[in-house]
Design a protein around this motif. Structure first.
Motif, short mmCIF file in Angstrom:
data_model
loop_
_atom_site.label_atom_id
_atom_site.label_comp_id
_atom_site.label_asym_id
_atom_site.label_seq_id
_atom_site.Cartn_x
_atom_site.Cartn_y
_atom_site.Cartn_z
N ALA A 206 0.79 -1.21 -0.15
CA ALA A 206 0.12 0.25 0.07
C ALA A 206 0.83 1.35 -0.03
CB ALA A 206 -0.81 -0.05 1.19
N SER A 218 -4.47 1.01 4.17
CA SER A 218 -4.37 -0.27 4.70
C SER A 218 -5.58 -1.07 5.09
CB SER A 218 -3.21 -0.48 5.61
OG SER A 218 -3.76 0.05 6.96
N ILE A 229 -0.08 -7.26 4.02
CA ILE A 229 0.07 -5.70 3.67
C ILE A 229 1.45 -5.35 3.99
CG2 ILE A 229 -0.73 -3.49 3.51
CD1 ILE A 229 -3.60 -4.69 4.35
N LEU A 231 3.70 -1.77 3.83
CA LEU A 231 3.42 -0.14 3.79
C LEU A 231 4.71 0.48 3.05
CD1 LEU A 231 2.06 0.25 7.45
CD2 LEU A 231 0.88 -0.32 5.12
N TYR A 262 2.26 -3.50 10.14
CA TYR A 262 2.76 -4.46 8.82
C TYR A 262 4.10 -3.78 8.60
CZ TYR A 262 -2.34 -4.86 7.88
OH TYR A 262 -3.78 -5.17 8.23
#
Ligand code: SF4
Length: 448
Positions: A206, A218, A229, A231, A262
């Motif tokens: 993301a 997210s 996920i 980041l 994450y």
């Protein structure tokens, strides 16, 4: 948001049975809120309560895995800000870019050069962990072809980098068996990118411009069914990047703020190979889960991997070599025999000094739980018994026809007891291993 200790307490059986090892359910609830115990430690918790407590029991930072078999890598699962508080669990994955503008031999050459970025350092194999295929062409077909070529090279995890859902779908179709990391979803393409990632079980990056925006993104991706996920928070310069990464780490670990729980990824493309190495080393220190660089120069990658190795060493577990006999050169039955400890730095210092002496030798490595000679001796991990046991276990007497053992000068005091324990003649060597070449050339005399 995580539950408080009191909220957790309300969901527990409240029998104070102590089966979890805690004196009361309240004590267990407080410990669970602080992540000091696992929910499974209470055998009587109901299924209903388990579901309600899942959020509190989940780790503050999710573990994300991509790649398969030998190419599999893990990021995330970190629990502390500073290594000395516990340890870091997932060494930063270093990745190198491959542009989809390359074709034919140029593409193959670039992929081969990335695959060859492997080194040996103090007995440990260190290497780049992933190839990032960049959709520089902006088109789907070249991106999918380059991704497929990387997949066929087979030895590293794959990161697919494109903001085009169409290009991503084609590249994922060619590589999904390799479980590539898809990078990236933005506010604009989140729905389509999440759909591709979910359908192919791939983790998804993301990407946003602020902490607030990345938190919302997210959450949005998670609602679409993507759990894994990574980041990517944009920043104008290294200072802002490090500031953002540190804030995200604090919010995820200390505040247990789930939208930021994450691992992270950073891209380093500015500057020459040396500048990229410097920036990457900073990002490895604080707190990038993946660092993608453009350079494939070995002289730039080696320092990055060395920095990673040092940062991610478990402070409570010194780097060790296997306790056994190591031949240096091609020693024969007249070769000198000496011992040292299995602390990696100690062993490799001694080994390189013996190598420099050009006198083929045997080095017996005694298991001292990874401590250096003086530390091991002070802690009674290096004594006449441990040395004698190591000699017997490794059949040292069968390697040479003499019975002379050179010991480190710092433990000369062991000589008498060691002579009794082994029946070997004990010869006190130099205190510093740097003196070994001179010692072996001028003092050591092979038996007649
Ligand atoms: Fe309470 Fe469960 Fe611990 Fe028993 S095992 S004291 S019920 S938390």
């Amino acid at each position: 948001m995580a539950l408080t200790g009191l909220e957790i307490f309300k969901l527990l059986p409240k029998t104070n049975c102590k089966k979890c090892g805690m004196p009361t359910c309240l004590a267990f609830a407080m410990a669970l809120a602080q992540k000091r115990v696992k929910l499974d430690d209470c055998p009587d918790v109901s299924e209903q309560a388990k579901q309600a407590l899942a959020a509190a029991a989940a780790p503050p930072m999710r573990k994300v895995v991509f790649g398969t078999a030998d190419a599999q890598v893990q990021i995330g699962a970190e629990t502390v800000l500073f290594r000395h508080e516990e340890k870091f669990y997932s060494p930063t994955v270093l990745a190198v870019t491959v542009s989809d503008k390359l074709t034919g031999d140029d593409l193959k050459k670039r992929i081969d050069s990335v695959n060859s970025l492997q080194f040996e350092r103090v007995g440990t194999h260190i290497a780049v962990g992933a190839i990032a295929v960049i959709n520089e062409s902006g088109q789907a077909e070249p991106f999918a072809s380059a991704a497929q070529a990387v997949k066929q090279s087979g030895s590293l995890a794959i990161i697919l980098v494109s903001d085009s859902p169409e290009a991503m779908a084609e590249a994922v179709a060619k590589t999904k068996d390799s479980l590539p990391l898809n990078a990236y979803a933005t506010e604009e393409n989140a729905e389509e990118m999440a759909k591709i990632a979910k359908e192919n079980n791939c983790p998804l990056v993301a990407k946003a411009e602020s902490i607030e925006a990345i938190s919302e993104l997210s959450e949005k991706i998670k609602e679409k069914g993507v759990e894994d996920i990574v980041l990517c928070l944009h920043a104008e310069n290294l200072r802002d990047k490090l500031y953002n990464l540190t804030r995200m780490r604090v919010l995820s670990l200390k505040k247990v703020f789930r939208p930021l729980g994450y691992p992270t990824i950073s891209f380093v493309s500015d500057g020459d190979a040396g500048q990229q190495a410097a920036v990457a080393a900073s990002l490895i220190c604080k707190y990038s889960g993946i660092v993608v660089v453009d350079t494939a120069e070995p002289y730039a990658l080696l320092p990055m991997l060395t920095a990673r190795m040092n940062i991610f060493t478990d402070p409570q577990k010194p780097v060790q070599v296997e306790p056994k006999v190591y031949p240096v050169g091609e020693p024969d039955e007249n070769a000198p025999v000496m011992f040292t400890t299995n602390f990696s730095l100690t062993y490799y210092t001694v080994e390189s000094d013996v190598e420099a002496a050009r006198t083929p030798s045997y080095i017996l490595v005694v298991d001292t739980e990874g401590t250096s000679v003086l530390t091991a001796y002070s802690g009674d991990k290096l004594n006449e018994k441990t040395v004698a046991d190591a000699m017997a276990k490794n059949n040292v007497e069968k390697l040479v026809k003499h019975r002379k053992l050179i010991i480190p000068g710092y433990v000369a005091v062991m000589s008498g007891k060691l002579e009794e324990a082994t029946n070997w003649e004990i010869i006190v060597g130099p205190r510093e291993s740097a003196m070994l070449p001179k010692y072996l050339r001028e003092v050591w005399s092979a038996p007649a």
